[in-house]
Structures are given as C-alpha cells and as structure tokens.
Design a protein around this motif. Structure first.
Motif, mmCIF file in Angstrom:
data_model
loop_
_atom_site.group_PDB
_atom_site.id
_atom_site.type_symbol
_atom_site.label_atom_id
_atom_site.label_comp_id
_atom_site.label_asym_id
_atom_site.label_seq_id
_atom_site.Cartn_x
_atom_site.Cartn_y
_atom_site.Cartn_z
ATOM 1 N N ALA B 16 0.841 -1.213 0.000
ATOM 2 C CA ALA B 16 0.000 0.000 0.000
ATOM 3 C C ALA B 16 0.870 1.256 0.000
ATOM 4 C CB ALA B 16 -0.923 -0.016 1.213
ATOM 5 N N ALA B 17 1.929 1.239 0.826
ATOM 6 C CA ALA B 17 2.827 2.406 0.885
ATOM 7 C C ALA B 17 3.551 2.582 -0.451
ATOM 8 C CB ALA B 17 3.824 2.231 2.021
ATOM 9 N N SER B 18 3.967 1.466 -1.054
ATOM 10 C CA SER B 18 4.659 1.548 -2.352
ATOM 11 C C SER B 18 3.719 2.118 -3.409
ATOM 12 C CB SER B 18 5.136 0.159 -2.790
ATOM 13 O OG SER B 18 5.988 -0.383 -1.822
ATOM 14 N N TRP B 19 2.475 1.711 -3.344
ATOM 15 C CA TRP B 19 1.491 2.209 -4.307
ATOM 16 C C TRP B 19 1.277 3.711 -4.104
ATOM 17 C CZ3 TRP B 19 0.113 1.144 -8.836
ATOM 18 C CH2 TRP B 19 -1.084 1.603 -9.381
ATOM 19 N N ALA B 20 1.298 4.133 -2.838
ATOM 20 C CA ALA B 20 1.175 5.565 -2.542
ATOM 21 C C ALA B 20 2.344 6.328 -3.156
ATOM 22 C CB ALA B 20 1.137 5.792 -1.032
ATOM 23 N N VAL B 21 3.547 5.756 -3.033
ATOM 24 C CA VAL B 21 4.732 6.400 -3.623
ATOM 25 C C VAL B 21 4.580 6.457 -5.141
ATOM 26 C CG1 VAL B 21 7.226 6.213 -3.983
ATOM 27 C CG2 VAL B 21 6.261 5.704 -1.741
ATOM 28 N N THR B 22 4.093 5.367 -5.737
ATOM 29 C CA THR B 22 3.920 5.340 -7.194
ATOM 30 C C THR B 22 3.008 6.480 -7.640
ATOM 31 O OG1 THR B 22 4.190 2.952 -7.198
ATOM 32 C CG2 THR B 22 3.146 3.921 -9.126
ATOM 33 N N GLY B 23 1.878 6.603 -6.957
ATOM 34 C CA GLY B 23 0.939 7.674 -7.308
ATOM 35 C C GLY B 23 1.577 9.044 -7.145
ATOM 36 N N PHE B 24 2.322 9.209 -6.065
ATOM 37 C CA PHE B 24 2.948 10.507 -5.796
ATOM 38 C C PHE B 24 4.009 10.821 -6.853
ATOM 39 C CE2 PHE B 24 5.632 13.503 -3.460
ATOM 40 C CZ PHE B 24 4.670 14.374 -2.981
ATOM 41 N N GLN B 25 4.808 9.808 -7.194
ATOM 42 C CA GLN B 25 5.879 10.030 -8.187
ATOM 43 C C GLN B 25 5.288 10.308 -9.570
ATOM 44 O OE1 GLN B 25 8.584 10.632 -7.023
ATOM 45 N NE2 GLN B 25 9.678 9.013 -5.975
ATOM 46 N N LEU B 26 4.210 9.607 -9.909
ATOM 47 C CA LEU B 26 3.576 9.875 -11.207
ATOM 48 C C LEU B 26 3.015 11.296 -11.225
ATOM 49 C CD1 LEU B 26 1.803 6.455 -11.925
ATOM 50 C CD2 LEU B 26 3.728 7.436 -13.169
ATOM 51 N N GLY B 27 2.486 11.728 -10.090
ATOM 52 C CA GLY B 27 1.993 13.105 -9.987
ATOM 53 C C GLY B 27 3.112 14.108 -10.214
ATOM 54 N N ARG B 28 4.293 13.798 -9.667
ATOM 55 C CA ARG B 28 5.450 14.684 -9.867
ATOM 56 C C ARG B 28 5.848 14.748 -11.343
ATOM 57 N NH1 ARG B 28 9.813 12.844 -5.270
ATOM 58 N NH2 ARG B 28 9.231 14.305 -3.645
ATOM 59 N N LEU B 29 5.626 13.624 -12.056
ATOM 60 C CA LEU B 29 6.033 13.589 -13.464
ATOM 61 C C LEU B 29 5.067 14.369 -14.354
ATOM 62 C CD1 LEU B 29 7.135 9.842 -13.653
ATOM 63 C CD2 LEU B 29 8.621 11.813 -13.959
ATOM 64 N N LEU B 30 3.879 14.639 -13.830
ATOM 65 C CA LEU B 30 2.875 15.331 -14.649
ATOM 66 C C LEU B 30 3.129 16.839 -14.658
ATOM 67 C CD1 LEU B 30 -0.392 13.400 -13.757
ATOM 68 C CD2 LEU B 30 0.843 13.365 -15.919
ATOM 69 N N THR B 31 4.245 17.212 -15.261
ATOM 70 C CA THR B 31 4.541 18.636 -15.448
ATOM 71 C C THR B 31 4.712 18.859 -16.944
ATOM 72 O OG1 THR B 31 6.925 18.265 -15.283
ATOM 73 C CG2 THR B 31 5.756 18.760 -13.234
ATOM 74 N N TRP B 32 4.555 20.108 -17.370
ATOM 75 C CA TRP B 32 4.642 20.377 -18.813
ATOM 76 C C TRP B 32 5.987 19.963 -19.410
ATOM 77 C CZ3 TRP B 32 0.411 20.381 -21.201
ATOM 78 C CH2 TRP B 32 -0.750 20.940 -20.645
ATOM 79 N N PRO B 33 7.111 20.266 -18.774
ATOM 80 C CA PRO B 33 8.395 19.837 -19.363
ATOM 81 C C PRO B 33 8.494 18.311 -19.496
ATOM 82 C CG PRO B 33 8.760 21.484 -17.651
ATOM 83 C CD PRO B 33 7.323 21.122 -17.589
ATOM 84 N N ARG B 34 8.035 17.609 -18.457
ATOM 85 C CA ARG B 34 8.100 16.136 -18.500
ATOM 86 C C ARG B 34 7.150 15.590 -19.576
ATOM 87 N NH1 ARG B 34 11.918 13.104 -15.523
ATOM 88 N NH2 ARG B 34 12.306 14.148 -13.552
ATOM 89 N N LEU B 35 5.966 16.186 -19.649
ATOM 90 C CA LEU B 35 5.010 15.716 -20.666
ATOM 91 C C LEU B 35 5.550 15.989 -22.069
ATOM 92 C CD1 LEU B 35 1.653 16.806 -18.984
ATOM 93 C CD2 LEU B 35 2.374 14.458 -19.486
ATOM 94 N N ALA B 36 6.210 17.134 -22.227
ATOM 95 C CA ALA B 36 6.784 17.459 -23.543
ATOM 96 C C ALA B 36 7.882 16.460 -23.894
ATOM 97 C CB ALA B 36 7.348 18.877 -23.511
ATOM 98 N N MET B 37 8.683 16.113 -22.877
ATOM 99 C CA MET B 37 9.757 15.146 -23.114
ATOM 100 C C MET B 37 9.169 13.778 -23.484
ATOM 101 S SD MET B 37 13.092 15.343 -20.771
ATOM 102 C CE MET B 37 12.717 14.241 -19.466
ATOM 103 N N ALA B 38 8.096 13.415 -22.800
ATOM 104 C CA ALA B 38 7.444 12.140 -23.082
ATOM 105 C C ALA B 38 6.860 12.147 -24.496
ATOM 106 C CB ALA B 38 6.347 11.878 -22.052
ATOM 107 N N ALA B 39 6.293 13.285 -24.885
ATOM 108 C CA ALA B 39 5.711 13.382 -26.225
ATOM 109 C C ALA B 39 6.797 13.231 -27.293
ATOM 110 C CB ALA B 39 4.999 14.727 -26.382
ATOM 111 N N VAL B 40 7.940 13.849 -27.032
ATOM 112 C CA VAL B 40 9.059 13.719 -27.988
ATOM 113 C C VAL B 40 9.484 12.247 -28.075
ATOM 114 C CG1 VAL B 40 11.501 14.288 -28.364
ATOM 115 C CG2 VAL B 40 9.893 16.077 -27.697
ATOM 116 N N GLY B 41 9.563 11.601 -26.931
ATOM 117 C CA GLY B 41 9.940 10.188 -26.903
ATOM 118 C C GLY B 41 8.935 9.314 -27.647
#
Lengths: 308, 268
Positions: B16-41
C-alpha cells in the motif's frame, strides 16, 4: 523513552555527535546549541535516519535505525524546507500518512485534521510554491503529527514563523506535550526556554549540560563570569576587589572595572559591602548575565577556547 | 500510547505504501516539461522511421522495419525513459528536502524504492507503448497486431528489468546515478549482452532479443552467425530469468537503501 549510551556518530573523519550519554524520559525536551553543534545529527540518531558509529541508541527500548516498530511512533519535522513545491499541503500530508501505514481515505481525513490543527485548512489545496515559508513550515508540522505519533521531534520548528506563528506554535507544543513526548531542537535558546522544557545543551557534538532550566541556570555560579563596575575611584576599587575570594582577574579602563570571578553572584554582594565600608562610591555594578542565554553564550565561548 | 494501524500485515502495508509512492511520483512527473519530453519520446521512433523511408526512397522490408523499431523502442526509448525517471529516485528526495520525511516512516525507504520503480515502469512503459502504436501507423511491419503485442510485452520486460538495474546506481551513487546508469547500460547491457558467453545470461537484452526472435517465429530466419546473440531456450525460461533478475536487483537495491545514511549536509 530515549537513551543514548556513549553514542558517537562520525561522518568519515568529521564528528557529528561525540560520546553522548543521555536519558530522556517521557515529556518535553529542548535541545539547544549553535549551528553545526550536532543537533540534527542527534535527532537523526533518535529518528532512525542514522546509526551510531560507536555506542548505543534506544528509543522506546529499541534501536530506531530501520525499525518500523519505533518509526511508526515517531513524527519528525526536519529543518530542511520543503522544495517539492508543485504539490499541495493536503496531497503532501496525505502521502506521508499513507507512508505511515494508513489507507487512502483514512490518510486524507487525518491530513485534513492535521492541517486544520496547524491553521492551514484554507491553504490546504494551494501548491506549496505559492505558500510563504511559515506556511510551508506549518505543512511540515502537519505532516509530522498527522499519524498521531507518541514522540514528536521538531528540528528548528520556529524557522520562518512570524511572531503570531511562533506564539501559536508554542501553544501547540505545550498542548501536545501535555499528553505525549516531544523534542525541540533550536539554536535560539530563548525559544526553547519559553517552552518550559527540560534542556540539553550540545556543542561540538558533545552534550555539555542537561537538566531543567533552573539547573542549567545554576551553572552560572560555577562558571567564571564578569562583573562590570563603574565608580569614581576605579583603581582603588580594583585593589579592594582583588582581596575578595574567587577573583581571577581585574581590568581597569577609565571609570570601568571589569572583574573576572568564579563567584559572580557572591562577588556583587561582597564588593558592594566592601566598597561601602571603604568609602568607595559605586555608580553601577552589573553581575554576570543570569539568563540562560548568558550560560549558553559562556558555554559556547568555553567550548571555543575563548575563556578558561 | 496510540493504537497503530500497521501492527499486522506488513507486506500488505508495504504494498500500500509503495502504491502511494507510485501515485505521488507519477503526480510529480505530470509537469509540462516532462510531458513534452514524453511526447518527444513517443513521436521519435515514428519520425525516425519516416526519415528512413524518405532516405531509402521507399518503405523498409517488414522484418528490417521490426528490427529497427526494436532497437528504437524496447531498447533506446525504454533505456532513456528509465534513465530520467528511475535514476533520480533517491537524489530527488535529497534535493527536495523530502528524504528525512520518507526515511522516518516505517518501511518508508523500501516503499520509496519500490514505488519509484513502479512509477518509472508505468511512465516509461506508457511512452514506449504509445511510441509503438504511432510507429505502427507509419511503418509496414507485415503483421501489425502481432508485432504490436510482442512490442508491448518486450516493453514491459525491458522497463521492469532495466528499471531494476538502474535502481542500483540510484541507491549506491544517488548524486551520480545518471552517469553511473549510462555506464551500466553501455557496459552491462549493450556490451555484456552481446558477448556470446555466460556473462550475457545475466542481461535483459539477451532475453529480449531471444523473445523477439521466438515470438515472431524468426528462429530459422536468423543467420547462423547471428544465432550466437540469441538464446534458443523457450520463452518461459527468458520470462523467468527476467523475473529473477528484477527480484534480485530490487532486493539488493532495497537492502542497500535500508542501510544508507545521508549526513544532514547531503540534503539540499
């Protein structure tokens, strides 16, 4: 509750905490010392982030490092500012409560309650980067208390708080420590003194004094201090002062006589009487600083070798 | 004293704690620069394939197109994605001042590692799968559905395996994890994976190549000299090998992180 037995923490060749032996019972404790004294290392040992290089650390009867049974009973508010600024206080505190082992819904409820208690309910859903440093400090505190720990450890909790925030924090800390245990570390002695906590003074990684505020205040009588005297006949007074017990040195400058004595409190009384009997008129006599700040300052100077 | 919820079921609490970290880390990745990098990839493999088709004045043969896509997606995109998501797992916490908060939670360290690994796998895997879908719309691979399914499976294995591999530098050398991981990828995966000896048995790349060949039925098409670079064992063996590799690497990383101590000066 907390027991350090000759605990030493080395970072390579740098000493963080040096041969500290202390027992802290359930209740409120203040840890004071200047920057770099070893307070954060001390708290790191207590909160299970660091393992002692030598000696032993016990919290609730067990070694805290990597021990979930101990860690789940500790709430820690570190000194470092929260730089994870895109998240919100509610999101952050909920995350921490979930890490402490609570389910999602329960974690959110506890986070809201803790933020409300810290007066941050209105800003709970604002990104951290839009909050003032004081508000982020409150968010950190909410994260430390939301899982209902038995021991709350606060590292420089007054940082960034305005006077009202400080007052509220003092009130919160007092209400908290009426039923639980708490350690507050600060480099500002008066902040900790205002909490009426048991005190431990740490300098250069060593615990140099511990006890109640009154006990530490008693150190004044055992430590050398300065007494400053202004009078019309400074040289004559200096001559008289040298006759008194415990006087280690006398300096004269214009109308000022500075006496270094191991009995500053007694000296004031005896010197006043002697001057009166000898016909020397004193304009001003000020004993050593009796505040804890004075003791603290003296211990710092003593540690740095500025006084003997 | 307070009643505490995680007195029992430590494994469930860890998950459960690991899943909480996963959700939190994915939330951190949801920024415009990261999304732009993902789109390029995600667009990159399709763009490369279009450029190749233009340079070659026509489409590549389907099998060659599949091999090229394999090099671009389960290998390159997954590696790059994991480098930027898995390597900073611990360094980010130190830089953001959040490490003491996590390290003082019961099982916080292992939850951080496992949760960050899962977040890296989900994020990179999603980018790679979108890249596969986009590439398949512009490239003739003969059997797009089969190739697509094979690539999804290879992507999942690549992300899981390489993510676990990069977890080691992330916990051993947090501040130089990226450099160490690039070195590890070049030496441990690219070089060791192509050495036809026992050493390549411990690499993810050998397993992926072998599974690609097996699942696409290329066993007989592979030239004799290239047979050295694949392992003829059945897919179950390769899947088990990746699973064991992931388990061993993540366990090692967790054990190391549980013992790591960061002096106060290492934060920020």
């Amino acid at each position: 509750m907390i027991s350090l037995d000759h605990a030493t923490k080395l970072y390579g060749t740098v000493i963080g905490v040096n041969d500290v032996t202390v027992d802290m019972a359930v209740g409120m404790h203040g840890l004071v010392g200047p920057n770099g004294a070893g307070k954060t290392t001390f708290l790191g040992l207590v909160t299970g982030q660091l393992r002692p290089t030598l000696g032993r650390v016990r919290v609730f009867g067990e070694a805290p490092f990597g021990n979930p049974r101990v860690l789940r009973r500790i709430g820690y508010c570190p000194v470092a500012d929260l730089l994870d600024r895109t998240t919100t206080p509610l999101h952050w505190v909920t995350y921490l409560v979930r890490l402490a082992g609570f389910g999602g819904r329960e974690a959110a409820t506890r986070a809201e309650r803790a933020l409300d208690r810290m007066g941050l309910a209105a800003a709970a859903r604002r990104p951290l980067f839009t909050l003032s440093k004081g508000m982020r400090q409150r968010a950190k505190l909410a994260g430390a208390i939301a899982h209902d720990p038995d021991l709350l450890v606060l590292d420089e909790p007054f940082n960034g708080l305005d006077p009202i925030g400080r007052h509220e924090l003092v009130e919160f800390v007092r209400s908290w420590s009426s039923s639980r245990s708490l350690i507050v570390a600060s480099h500002l002695l008066h902040e900790v003194e205002s909490l009426d906590a048991g005190l431990a003074v740490i300098l250069g990684g060593r615990l140099v004094a511990s006890g109640t505020a009154a006990e530490i205040r008693g150190l004044i009588d055992t430590l050398p201090g300065e007494v400053r005297v202004r009078c019309a006949e400074p040289r004559r007074f200096a001559e008289l002062a040298c006759r008194l017990e415990g006087v280690a040195g006398v300096r004269v400058s214009d109308d000022l006589v500075v006496v270094t004595t191991r009995r500053p409190v007694a000296f004031v009384e005896e010197a006043t009487t002697l001057a009166f009997e000898s016909g020397v008129r004193l304009r001003e006599i000020a004993a050593a600083d009796r505040s804890l700040e004075g003791v603290f300052g003296h211990l710092v100077r003593l540690h740095r070798g500025a006084v003997t | 004293m307070t009643a505490h919820v995680d007195a029992g079921a430590p494994v469930r609490r860890l998950l459960a704690a690991s899943w909480a970290v996963t959700g939190f880390q994915l939330g951190r990745l949801l920024t415009w620069p990261r999304l732009a990098m993902a789109a390029v990839g995600a667009v990159f493999p399709a763009a490369v394939m279009l450029a190749v088709r233009r340079a070659a004045h026509g489409p590549l043969p389907p099998d060659l197109a599949v091999v090229t896509l394999y090099a671009l997606i389960p290998e390159a995109i997954c590696m790059l994605g994991l480098l930027v998501t898995m390597c900073p797992a611990v360094a980010d916490e130190l830089e953001r001042g959040t490490w003491p908060h996590v390290a003082t939670r019961p099982r916080g360290r292992r939850a951080l590692l496992l949760g960050s690994w899962l977040a890296a796998v989900i994020w990179t895997g999603t980018v790679a799968i979108v890249a596969t879908l986009l590439a398949l719309t512009v490239v003739d691979v003969g059997r797009p559905v089969v190739v697509g399914c094979v690539f999804v499976a290879l992507t999942a294995l690549s992300c899981a395996g390489r993510g676990a591999l990069f977890a080691l530098p992330a916990v051993i050398l947090p501040k130089r994890a990226l450099v160490a991981s690039v070195g590890l990828a070049l030496v441990g995966e690219c070089l060791a994976g192509t050495i036809p000896a026992v050493v390549n048995q411990g690499t993810v790349s050998l397993r992926l190549r072998s599974l690609l060949v097996h699942w696409l039925g290329w066993r007989d098409k592979v030239p004799a000299e290239m047979q050295l670079f694949i392992d003829p064992q059945p897919p179950a063996v390769h899947l088990a090998a990746v699973a064991i590799l992931v388990t061993v690497l993540l366990t090692a990383a967790v054990v190391i992180l549980e013992r790591r101590q960061f002096p106060p000066g290492d934060e920020l």
